[in-house]
Every structure is written in C-alpha cells, then in structure tokens.
Design an enzyme around this catalytic site. Sequence first.
Site, PDB file in Angstrom:
ATOM      1  N   PRO A 147     -53.843  41.275 -11.193  1.00  6.59           N
ATOM      2  CG  PRO A 147     -52.266  42.052  -9.665  1.00  6.59           C
ATOM      3  CD  PRO A 147     -53.237  40.948  -9.899  1.00  6.59           C
ATOM      4  CG  ASP A 174     -50.614  37.480 -10.586  1.00 11.67           C
ATOM      5  OD1 ASP A 174     -50.416  38.639 -10.190  1.00 11.67           O
ATOM      6  OD2 ASP A 174     -51.334  36.664  -9.988  1.00 11.67           O
ATOM      7  CG  HIS A 175     -46.747  43.539 -11.896  1.00 12.84           C
ATOM      8  ND1 HIS A 175     -45.576  43.468 -11.181  1.00 12.84           N
ATOM      9  CD2 HIS A 175     -46.536  44.479 -12.853  1.00 12.84           C
ATOM     10  CE1 HIS A 175     -44.714  44.328 -11.663  1.00 12.84           C
ATOM     11  NE2 HIS A 175     -45.259  44.954 -12.685  1.00 12.84           N
ATOM     12  NE  ARG A 176     -51.967  38.861  -7.598  1.00 15.85           N
ATOM     13  CZ  ARG A 176     -53.153  38.248  -7.536  1.00 15.85           C
ATOM     14  NH1 ARG A 176     -53.990  38.539  -6.554  1.00 15.85           N
ATOM     15  NH2 ARG A 176     -53.505  37.354  -8.442  1.00 15.85           N
TER      16      ARG A 176
END
Length: 1015
Positions: A333, A488-490
């Site tokens: 994501p 990466d939004h994680r």
Amino acid sequence: MTEPYVIKMPQLSDTMTEGVVVSWEKAVGDKIERGDIVATVETDKAIMDVEVFRDGYLSGPLAAIDSTVPVGEALALLVSSADDVRLGDAAPQAGKLAESQQPGVAAASRQATAPGTVAAPEAASYTITMPQLSDTMTEGVVVSWEKLVGARIKRGTVVATVETDKAIMDVEVFHEGYLSGPVAAVDATVPVGGAMAYLVDSKDQVIDEEAVPSTKSAETSTAAVAAEMSAVPAASAPSVSVSGVTPAPRPQGRGATPYARGIATRRGIDLNTVSASGPGGVITAADVQGAQPASGLAAAAGFPQVDVPGDGRPMNKLEKATSDAMTASLSMPTFRVTTSIKLGGLIRASKAQGASVTVTIAKACALAMREFPNMNWCYQPQDKLVERSGVDIGMAVAADGGGLVVPVLRACESRELDELNRDWKDLVGRARKRRLKPDEYTGSTFQISNMGMFGVSHFDAIATPGIAAILAISADTEQGSPFTITADHRVVNGADVAMYLDSLKTLIEQPQLWMGPSGPAVAEGDWDYDVVVVGGGPGGEDCARDLAGHGMKVALVNDAPLPGGECLWRGCIPSKAWRAAADRIRDRLDDDHLGISSGNSRLDWGKLEATRRKVLETRGDMALKTDKGVKIKYIQGFGRFVDGHTLFIDTSGNNDDPHSRARVADQPQGENVSFGCAVIATGAPPFVPPIPGAIEGLGEGGGVLTSDTVWTLDKQPKKLVVIGGGAIGLEMAQIFQDFGAQVTLLEAQDRILAEVEPEIAKQLTAVLNDDPRLTVHTSVQIERISGRAGAVSIKYKDQAGKAHTIKVEHVIMGTGKRPVLDGLDLDKAGVVSENSVIKADARCRTNVAHIFAIGDVIGGLMLAHTAAQQGRVAAATILGEDMKYEQDKDCGVIFTRPEAAFVGLSLEQARAAGIDAAEVKVPMNIDAKAMINNERHGMIKIVADKKTQRIIGVHLLADHADTLIGEAVMMVSGNMTLEQVGRAIHPHPTQTELFGELARRLSSRLRRSARVKAK
Ligand SMILES: Cc1cc2nc3c(=O)[nH]c(=O)nc-3n(C[C@H](O)[C@H](O)[C@H](O)COP(=O)(O)OP(=O)(O)OC[C@H]3O[C@@H](n4cnc5c(N)ncnc54)[C@H](O)[C@@H]3O)c2cc1C
C-alpha cells in the site's frame, strides 16, 4: 537415549578463564572417535585444539564461532547415536548454517547426477554443481567453461561462468582434482544444485564427454537434493513428491528445504510469508503445507489473465525478475510525496571533492535517516517490521545491451564520501557489464532512481517488497528538482516522509553543513581581528597558534594573566605532579621484591607544593612567550558577545594570580573588539550536584573541595571522602591513599568510569579495593554533607539501602564538569546550546557559520588533547581546509596505578555502530617485564573489524599504559591492520611485544574461522 556428554571449554593454561571459539573442525552429525579434535579455541595465549576422549556423534547446540565461552561451560554435545543428533536451534552458529553447510545438502551435491544422459563417473571425487548465486535464482545458464576438461583444478579456481537471473557470474571450486565430464554444455540450463561437471583425483580418470541436456535429469537432480534434505536430522520428512517443478525462490535471509520450495511453487506460496519450524530457522515442507497462499507474487498468478493478441517471446531472466518484482510490488500500500530541492550547491560541493553527485545524494539520504530511521526499515509478512540501522542504498544503472541493474552501495550511514565514491565507481563499472556478485545487487534497504539526467520533468518510482521507500529524482529546474518518494504506508506515514524530505532538502541545499568547507570561513569585512579565540586553555591556544601560523590576525582572550586554562592550573599538570610523588612512594613498596631495602618514604608536602607551583608558573610563562612570539594578541579579560561580530572584553575581574579561577566584578569595564570569526573555548568548571550541604560546604572554611580548590590544601589530609568515580575522582582518591590518607570513594552509578571499557573498569575497581587504605563503593545514595573543614560528616545509603555516616577532614567532589554559559551572552550572537553545552559539529562549527566551539564547552570527552585537536580542527575549517574531529579515534588515560587507557571503540561500541568486530585480550601477568617489576595487574585488549581486519580499538589496564597507549593510538588513527601490527618488529623485552602477539593471534583466529565458514 542416554544422557548426552557435554563438550566443555577446557582450561588450556593456568591463567585461562575463558576461550573464544575459532573453528569447528567437525560438523554436527559427524561420528567422533576418542582423541578426535572437534574444534579449535583461542586461549589467553594461543589457538589450541579441543580434543574429545569419547566416541559418539557431534550434536548441537554448538557454541558460535567467535563466541567467548567461560572455562567449564558447554561448547557442544556428544550423543550416542546419529538419531539423537540435534542441529542446535538455540545456538547462533547452528542457526546460521547455510543449506550448503548442512550435512544433507553437502551429500546431495556430491551425489547429484549431471544434466545429461551420461551418469556421474565412478571415480568422481567431487561434483561441481550449479551454485545459487542470488536469492531468486533457481537455475543458471552455462556461459563459458574457463578450464578445459582434464585441467588441474586448485582450490579457488574459477572453472566456468554462468548467467543467473541477474548477472553473469563465476563458478569457483574449493576442492582439488582434475576437471572431468560429463560437463554441462555451454548454453545449457542447469538447475541450482544440479551437476555441471566433476573432479577426479587423477588425470587418467578424466572423462571427456559433454552431458546431453535433458529436463528429466534436471528434475532428478532437484529431487536428489530434496531427498537428501529430508535426511537432515530433526527435520520432518515431507511425504509429498515435488519432482518436475522449479523450486520457489528462497525466502530472504532464511533457508528452506528444496521440498518446501517445490511445494511452495505448487501451492503458489511466497516463502517469505511462512514461519519456519525446521532446524536453524529452515522452512520445511510441513511449514509450507500449513501455510496460506500469500497475497504478493504468488497471488498475482491468480489475477485475471487477459488475452493479449500477438506472438509473444518468452522473457529473458532479467526481464522476468523485473516483472516478478513489479507484480510483487502490487502487494504494497504505497503513497507518494514530492518536494523540490535545489541541487546547485551540492553539485558544486561534489565537484570540489571529486565525488559523484549520485553518491553525494545517497550519503545525504542516509544522513537524513538518522532522524527518521523508519525510512530504512521494511514490512515483513506477517505483520512484522524489520528495523535496520545500516543504510544500503540501491541505485539503478543501465546495463550495456539494455536493462537495469541495481548495485547496492553499502553502509552509506557510516562510511566517508570518498570511500563510498570509490566503491560506487567500481560497482557501476561492473554493473554495466552485468558482472556483479549477488551480495552486490541484493538486499538494499532504500533505493534511488535518478532520471534527472534524461531531462524528465517529473516521475515516480515503484517500491518493491524489502524496502519502505524509493526516491525518484527528476531534472533540476529554477525551482529545484522534484524529489518524489514512493513509500510503504505500513512502515512510514505521510508526515514521516514529508519531514524526511525536509531534512534531506536542508542537507542537499546546505552541503557545507556536512561536506566540509568549500573555502575560508572568515567573512568579508573590516574586522579588528580575523579571528577572536575566547578561552586560553589547550583548545583555545592550539587553535590560535595554528591560525596565527597561517597568517591570520588573532586575539586570544583569556580571563587569567597566563594561558594554560584548567589543564595547566587546576587539572592535568598539577594532578600529575601529585601523581608523580605518589608513584615514587608506591614504587618503593616493590623494592623488596627485587631485593632492595629502603627506608619508609616520607612526603614533604611543602616541597611537593613548591615544585608543583614552580612547574605551573614556568610552563605558563613559556606558553605566553610562545603566543606572543607567533604574533597572537593575548588579552586578559572575560569575553562576552555583543552581537554576531563583536565581543566585549571585561577586565574588571583581572588579577595577577594564575592559580585560581578569575571572578568578574559587578561593574564591567573594558573594550569591544570586532571579528570575522570567533572560536569559543571557555572550558567547563567542576559541577557540584544538589546534594544537601554540598554547595554550602564550598565556601571558605567549608569542608567541600572541588578540582578548582583542592590545590589550596596546606597539608596532606589524613581522612577523606571522594564523591564520584570518574577519572578525576579516582585519580584523587588513589593519590591521597598513596600519600597515606584513609580514603572512601562513593559512586552513585553501579560502575566507575563510564567512558572506559567495562571489563577494564571492573578490574580496576578490584585493584583499587586492594589498596590498603582505599575503598570504592558503587550504587550509593548520598544523603547529606555537613560540618566544616577538618570535621565533615557524610551520610549515605549503600546498595542494600543501609545507612552509613563517615567522618573525615574533607570531601572532594569528583562529580563531573559542566560548562557555564550564562556570562557569554551567546544569544546575542545567535549561538545555540543544549543542556548547558554548545552544539558543534565534527568540524567544530556552531549553528552560526562563522562561530566555532571547541573543547570542554561542547561536551563529549572532556580531555585536554581532545580540546587541542578540536582547536586544530576549527582552525583548519576557518582556513578552508578539510579536517574533522573523529571521536571514534580519540583516546584517554586514567592516571591511576595501574593506569587505564583507551583509544577507539570497545567491542560493545563497535557492535552498536554496526561493525562486525572481534576482540582479543591478554592478561599482563604473563608478561616477563610485568613479572620482573611486580606490575602484574591488568590486561590489554585489541578490537578489530573482522571484514577489513583494521584495528578499531585498544584498551589497557596496565602500569605504563600512559606510554603504551601511544603505539595503540598510531594503530587506530593510522587505520592499521592486524597483519601490519603483527608483522611489525617490537623490541624485546618490552610490553609492546604484546601488541604484536595479540594482533597475530586475532589475525590467525579470523583467518581460521573464515576458512571454516568457507568450507
Ligand atoms: C583534576 C583534573 C585532572 C585532569 N587531568 C587530565 C589529564 O590527565 N588529561 C587530560 O587530557 N585532561 C585532564 N583534565 C581535563 C582537562 O583539564 C580539560 O579537559 C581541558 O583543560 C579542557 O580544555 P579547554 O581548552 O576546553 O578548556 P580549559 O582548559 O578549561 O580553558 C578554558 C579557559 O577559558 C577561560 N574562560 C572561561 N570563560 C571565559 C570567558 N568568557 N572569557 C575569557 N576566558 C574565559 C578559563 O578561565 C580557562 O582559562 C583534568 C581535569 C581536572 C580538573
């Protein structure tokens, strides 16, 4: 199963208390017979064999190579049957075993058949198999045979080159023999682990045949490897057949059995998402059977397959690898953030230093990560974050003949620009020809793609699993160059990336902040002085002299009639005068040991003090004459800033006594001077913590002394408490015990000497406690100090909370030093401080470009030679030269008996800095000179970087360590290797021989353990 026999670290010398595992000479699972040597260990004297006097099978857990194991503790187990063998899940060494080192796989590589219809020759002593040269490689294409059939092969010979999914690489052989067929044909595809050719022992056994390519035999070879893997003890044998499939890529940083990889392919499972239950963290078939197909690469296979018209050609390996990575990126994501950064300054600074702009940007990216380390992490399935400190930056390079290769520039966070630049040049040259080794293009922790040179106005890049972010750089314009991060939004959020880009912008637009000066720092103007140095201690004096030596007009403003600062008047020199007298008394105690009778020593305090003061005054006079001689304008007075280019020199407190600190009067008087640059070198007076009664006891007649006032004692005290176990407290405590006083040292922390290597500090505590009139108590809590000089009472609680009261003549506060900045009016010049310390960088620049700060006033190691070095660094920077203060190479001596001394890093510090380091040590009591002089306490330790074999730290507890450390300083500051020190000729009999001995020993240990690891 009978109880296993524990193979323990043997005591191989009288003095040995622990040993370092150098090599395992037998592998787990090997049959051991009485008298077999199973390992070698390094003792305090040499590398020695560990023999076992029982029969059995070697079993884990094995102590790791390089680990230190106390005498009598377990190294490994010996079990009675092969079935009982354990790989040793608890032991790091066992955990680290590569598949190729595991017994099953080794056997497989010996037995695998060639990818042809001709069977392996009977006489084959070794099978040359297709090596796995990258994480994702499952097969390779034979590009060339570098040796002819029948050629004599020596260890380390490159016999062939193969093309992997990423590059063309060498196949090296680490056995001896003659190259024999059937050899895999040039252009043949051979699966990883499949046979390429053979070695035989004699020329007449050579078979000159080519293997006929056949898928069937390739499958057989995979199955053979898998079958052998299932024989690995303790691994559960899977019951599924996987022949006929290409094994799935290996998981990153872990092993997986070939069975498991086969099943993973069948079931479309990404092995990175599977948890391992096999020995040493290896993923077994059972693990894969229990796992769910992952969302990433394998799941992509489940995407709707759109029918595309046309006659497609199969992708080549590089295209396929890129395609797979791109498909895998769909599992991430991601989001994008862009900022514009002006590159002009960085391009100029890079040019001035001969560095590539790409490398300079990479270094800036790594530096910005100090504040935002999560930019360097990554997401790991399932729901884990890999926190990494080493910044390894992958940057795309166009390969000759098309395609992109992404070489990885390692350790960008810690290595200097010139070193990175050298590496990058080499990497790019080989990347273009696709001749990189796997570890040179895998495992990046951050990536950069620079399309600026193609003139693109804006683009973004695709992040792939294994990184949190990739930076895309577009062409430079008047507004700057768009820097776009895909993240990466994680792992990171939008604010993280925005702030990271902001920090990167500062570093790139103001390269002088970290790349060094690009010219002299003195601002244009009509100044009274080019440079005003405030403070005349070792820092200020060395700085002023260097600047004057280069023709600068310099004023040295110091609030005492003579220069020298704390070092000369209240620190290093007076304390060493007392130490010299204490040494004479102490040395007499050893006279008897050499058969000399002498009477009791008696200290004449008056004479000692007269000598001390005379030495100080003589050196102060000499220093002033030298300063004047080199045309420094020495101005007595207290300096305070009026603005960014003006200093007021207050002469109201001037007096003629150089022995005590000056005090500024209430009514300021003096003059303003203007300057182009200023250097703040005002030191740090003793700090007295808020212990009830401590500050009140400092005044006249009070019983509390500091390193400023202890010099006023008119006779030697008989009973003392010293508070604080730092260098000053320890030196004072032992000097007075040697003079005959009863001394108690109280330290609040649980150890003394925070800056000293822990084992050295611990041994020194024991040695000090052996002194007849000195006791060291750590972990105490001081409650109150009361009384007057001659009758002071100290209440404290010991570690167990028990209350004590001691009555003494004086208390000496050795509780550290802290700069006093109030009087300097730093805010008027805009200079920033933090926690009473002026903030300065490695070039001694404050936040104001033309104002510098050095020595005790900037914190860190508060030592005279540190201040002096920083003075030279500031001078060099002002002159436009490139010089930095390197704390990692700084040193210190604690003048106790024996002395503690250090230079560079301890093992602990090296590891914390991400260096794979090893240490070697020797106790002083085995040295002939130490025995003769009865100076047996202590040890020497050398710490080296395993990779470069450079000596990065030396730590001593030894009599004469103040002299011995000089050689160690040259080793560390000169980046010397173990080999250089080991080969140097040291004079005999001297303690310096121990340096050579230690260097040879560690070098031999590292060589042997590297050999074993390579087996
Ligand atoms: C008991 C003792 C023993 C020590 N032993 C050792 C040792 O063996 N080895 C070692 O390396 N270090 C030792 N040190 C530490 C060493 O003395 C200091 O680290 C060193 O002197 C720091 O140098 P500096 O130039 O930063 O400051 P300083 O030496 O403190 O010099 C600063 C000078 O600036 C003056 N000053 C302050 N403010 C102003 C102002 N506004 N205007 C004008 N002048 C000002 C001060 O009076 C002083 O003269 C010892 C210290 C003590 C107390």
